[in-house]
Design a protein around this motif. Structure first.
Motif, PDB file in Angstrom:
ATOM      1  N   ALA A  67      -7.817   9.897  -8.736  1.00 13.12           N
ATOM      2  CA  ALA A  67      -8.145  11.284  -9.097  1.00 13.12           C
ATOM      3  C   ALA A  67      -8.877  11.357 -10.432  1.00 13.12           C
ATOM      4  O   ALA A  67      -9.833  12.116 -10.604  1.00 13.12           O
ATOM      5  N   ALA A  68      -8.434  10.543 -11.400  1.00 11.47           N
ATOM      6  CA  ALA A  68      -9.044  10.614 -12.728  1.00 11.47           C
ATOM      7  C   ALA A  68     -10.526  10.250 -12.661  1.00 11.47           C
ATOM      8  O   ALA A  68     -11.369  10.850 -13.329  1.00 11.47           O
ATOM      9  N   ASP A  93      -7.059  19.628  -8.553  1.00  8.57           N
ATOM     10  CA  ASP A  93      -6.432  18.311  -8.393  1.00  8.57           C
ATOM     11  C   ASP A  93      -5.182  18.468  -7.520  1.00  8.57           C
ATOM     12  O   ASP A  93      -4.159  18.971  -7.974  1.00  8.57           O
ATOM     13  N   THR A 120      -5.792  11.891  -4.095  1.00  6.44           N
ATOM     14  CA  THR A 120      -5.568  10.503  -4.527  1.00  6.44           C
ATOM     15  C   THR A 120      -4.625   9.798  -3.557  1.00  6.44           C
ATOM     16  O   THR A 120      -3.807  10.438  -2.897  1.00  6.44           O
ATOM     17  N   SER A 173      -2.778   7.453  -4.962  1.00  3.44           N
ATOM     18  CA  SER A 173      -1.837   6.841  -5.920  1.00  3.44           C
ATOM     19  C   SER A 173      -0.380   7.166  -5.591  1.00  3.44           C
ATOM     20  O   SER A 173       0.508   6.374  -5.884  1.00  3.44           O
ATOM     21  N   LYS A 174      -0.121   8.366  -5.046  1.00  7.61           N
ATOM     22  CA  LYS A 174       1.270   8.725  -4.728  1.00  7.61           C
ATOM     23  C   LYS A 174       1.655   8.212  -3.343  1.00  7.61           C
ATOM     24  O   LYS A 174       2.807   7.879  -3.108  1.00  7.61           O
ATOM     25  N   ARG A 208      -5.579   1.833  -5.609  1.00 11.12           N
ATOM     26  CA  ARG A 208      -6.432   2.453  -6.633  1.00 11.12           C
ATOM     27  C   ARG A 208      -7.610   3.192  -5.999  1.00 11.12           C
ATOM     28  O   ARG A 208      -8.776   2.886  -6.261  1.00 11.12           O
TER      29      ARG A 208
HETATM   30  C1  LIG Z   1      -1.836  15.686 -12.253  1.00 12.42           C
HETATM   31  C2  LIG Z   1      -2.089  14.310 -11.732  1.00 12.42           C
HETATM   32  N1  LIG Z   1      -3.284  14.033 -11.213  1.00 12.42           N
HETATM   33  C3  LIG Z   1      -3.545  12.817 -10.711  1.00 12.42           C
HETATM   34  C4  LIG Z   1      -2.606  11.814 -10.718  1.00 12.42           C
HETATM   35  C5  LIG Z   1      -2.961  10.474 -10.145  1.00 12.42           C
HETATM   36  O1  LIG Z   1      -4.128  10.016 -10.750  1.00 12.42           O
HETATM   37  P1  LIG Z   1      -4.879   8.740 -10.205  1.00 12.42           P
HETATM   38  O2  LIG Z   1      -5.307   9.037  -8.818  1.00 12.42           O
HETATM   39  O3  LIG Z   1      -6.042   8.586 -11.137  1.00 12.42           O
HETATM   40  O4  LIG Z   1      -3.916   7.593 -10.243  1.00 12.42           O
HETATM   41  C6  LIG Z   1      -1.351  12.053 -11.253  1.00 12.42           C
HETATM   42  C7  LIG Z   1      -0.336  10.996 -11.299  1.00 12.42           C
HETATM   43  O5  LIG Z   1       0.781  11.152 -11.688  1.00 12.42           O
HETATM   44  C8  LIG Z   1      -1.088  13.338 -11.773  1.00 12.42           C
HETATM   45  O6  LIG Z   1       0.109  13.610 -12.301  1.00 12.42           O
END
Ligand SMILES: Cc1ncc(COP(=O)(O)O)c(C=O)c1O
Length: 471
Positions: free
Chosen positions: A182-183, A279, A309, A311-312, A319
């Motif tokens: 996401a970032a 997001d 994302t 990531s979760k 990634r």
């Molecule tokens: C608000 C928010 N956005 C995005 C993410 C995940 O980011 P990324 O996909 O860069 O790992 C998190 C992870 O805890 C989050 O809390």
């Protein structure tokens, strides 16, 4: 080890080689037992007589730094400790802006009995067998070219289909860009829509890495308060070019942005010609009510960029994430992506495509959602029953953490004591505020907390909040 000869160096070839190898041994770059490149190879690579290289190796042998072994080859000997290298050379310095950026360090290497930090996921729920098969199938040989900067078409189509079904985000594959999380999606959009000095609004409290990311672009980042309905639209600075929000599950407070607030934000963005970054980072784990319509779906003007994302759902190893853009921005975002790092890793893309298209991802989500929901229910019960007076968990319908507010929360420096005395790692709520006077409290992440550990972890946490030291 790579050896070099500088034709302009007044030292002889043998002297240059000798000193390079000695330096490597002294500094620890070459360790005891490491094998030196054979003399024949060195001579051929550097186009010098083999006897010159042999001379160097003989001298190093005579001095006791290396030894020749019976089976052939020269090896570094255990000897004197590496010479301390002194202060590192310091010719280069980062710009003041880069030097001011703070690492959002969750100290991933730190281990404790109970990891309650937010952002963890349960490795036991990872679809290891299916993922292994998908990666193995994808590892069919080296990719011959970099590929589409937006991500390969099959993966974009699979993501478009999945978010259409699961979240009502209707978009074609040409609107999807696969990112490294996401970032990275926020990074690409910011490069396309904002210039250094532009005002960018974020939620307060909010997600610290995005704050630092936006600052790294030279943006004037303005934290805007969040109330029970989401970001306070009336408090967004009129000059804001971008507004970054987490409407499904505000990070970290857990507020769901009310429908009326969503409409107000879109009206505001229209009136101020701004973009909205939505997001939707943990919407897959929705435990109670149905999700509200995403901003992206409500948007009639093409002002919302939707971000997701893995990531979760799949953890940090993959990634990967994605953004869904209004069609007008797709060419610029894709061009910027190519300029930055060309394309997502082909191997990961192929494996992810197979995981989603093969139905494994959907099955994994159903299983993980059920497991996390059970864990969350248990955690809610424990917290409600056992938190000391003055603390209360905020309602949260989705995600993998709960936020507890409590004015008596020990200072952040005391969180290290929590790890030492009770074996608990916890994230502070204060750290998610950029301005002063934050609310006191903490986030209880349950992604990395097996259900069987909920009760002992909350027992330890409550003891710490009550000022008890374990005996
Ligand atoms: C608000 C928010 N956005 C995005 C993410 C995940 O980011 P990324 O996909 O860069 O790992 C998190 C992870 O805890 C989050 O809390």
């Amino acid at each position: 080890m790579e050896l070099f000869l500088d034709p302009d160096d007044p030292r002889s070839n043998t002297r240059q080689l000798y000193e390079q190898i000695r330096d490597a041994i002294d500094s620890g770059g070459l360790e005891p037992g490491d094998r030196l490149t054979p003399t024949r190879t060195v001579a051929a690579e550097l186009r010098i007589a083999r006897s010159s290289v042999t001379e160097v190796y003989e001298r190093l042998t005579a001095e006791g730094h290396i030894e020749g072994r019976a089976g052939g080859g020269s090896f570094v000997l255990a000897g004197a400790d590496p010479v301390p290298s002194g202060p590192p050379p310091a010719a280069l310095e980062p710009t003041p802006l880069a030097a001011s950026l703070r690492r959002y360090d969750q100290r991933p290497e730190t281990v404790a009995r109970f990891d309650l930090r937010s952002g963890r996921v349960d490795p036991a729920l990872f679809p290891t067998a299916a993922w292994r098969r998908c990666v193995a199938a994808a590892a069919h040989g080296p990719a011959t070219h970099h590929g589409d900067p937006a991500g390969n078409e099959d993966l974009r189509a699979a993501i478009a289909h999945w978010i259409g079904m699961s979240r009502g985000v209707t978009a074609g594959p040409e609107q999807v860009v696969v990112t490294s999380g996401a970032a990275h999606a926020v990074d690409l959009v910011t490069r396309v829509l904002a210039e250094p000095g532009d005002v960018v609004a974020i939620e307060e409290p909010g997600y610290p890495p995005v704050h630092e990311l936006l600052r790294s672009h030279g943006a004037d980042v303005v934290p805007v308060p969040v109330d029970d309905d989401g970001i306070v639209v009336d408090a967004i600075p009129p000059a804001a070019r971008l507004v970054y929000v987490t409407p499904s599950h505000q990070y970290p407070l857990g507020v769901v942005m009310a429908r009326s607030r969503r409409a107000q934000l879109l009206r505001w963005a229209g009136a101020h010609n701004a973009a909205v970054l939505e997001d939707d980072y943990d919407t897959e784990f929705r435990h109670t009510a149905r999700p509200l319509e995403p901003l992206f779906r409500m948007d009639r003007d093409g002002r919302v960029i939707y971000i997701g994302t893995f990531s979760k759902t799949l953890g940090a190893a993959v990634r990967a994430g994605f953004l869904v853009t209004p069609p007008t921005l797709a060419p610029a975002i894709t061009a910027v992506r190519q300029a930055v790092d060309w394309c997502p890793p082909p191997l990961i893309q192929d494996a992810l495509t197979a995981l989603i298209a093969g139905g494994h991802f959907g099955r994994h989500l159903r299983r993980a959602r059920a497991a996390y929901s059970r864990r969350r229910d248990r955690l809610c019960r424990e917290l409600r029953a056992r938190l000391p007076a003055g603390y209360h968990p905020l309602p949260a319908q989705a995600g993998l953490h709960l936020t507890v507010v409590g004015p008596g929360t020990p200072p952040d420096a005391a969180f290290d004591g929590l790890a030492e005395d009770h074996g608990i790692l916890l994230s502070s709520l204060r750290r998610t505020y950029q301005r002063r006077h934050p609310r006191d409290g903490f986030l209880v992440g349950f992604g990395g907390l097996p259900t069987a550990d909920v009760t002992p972890a909350i027992t330890g946490l409550c003891a710490w909040l009550s000022g008890e030291r374990p005996r």
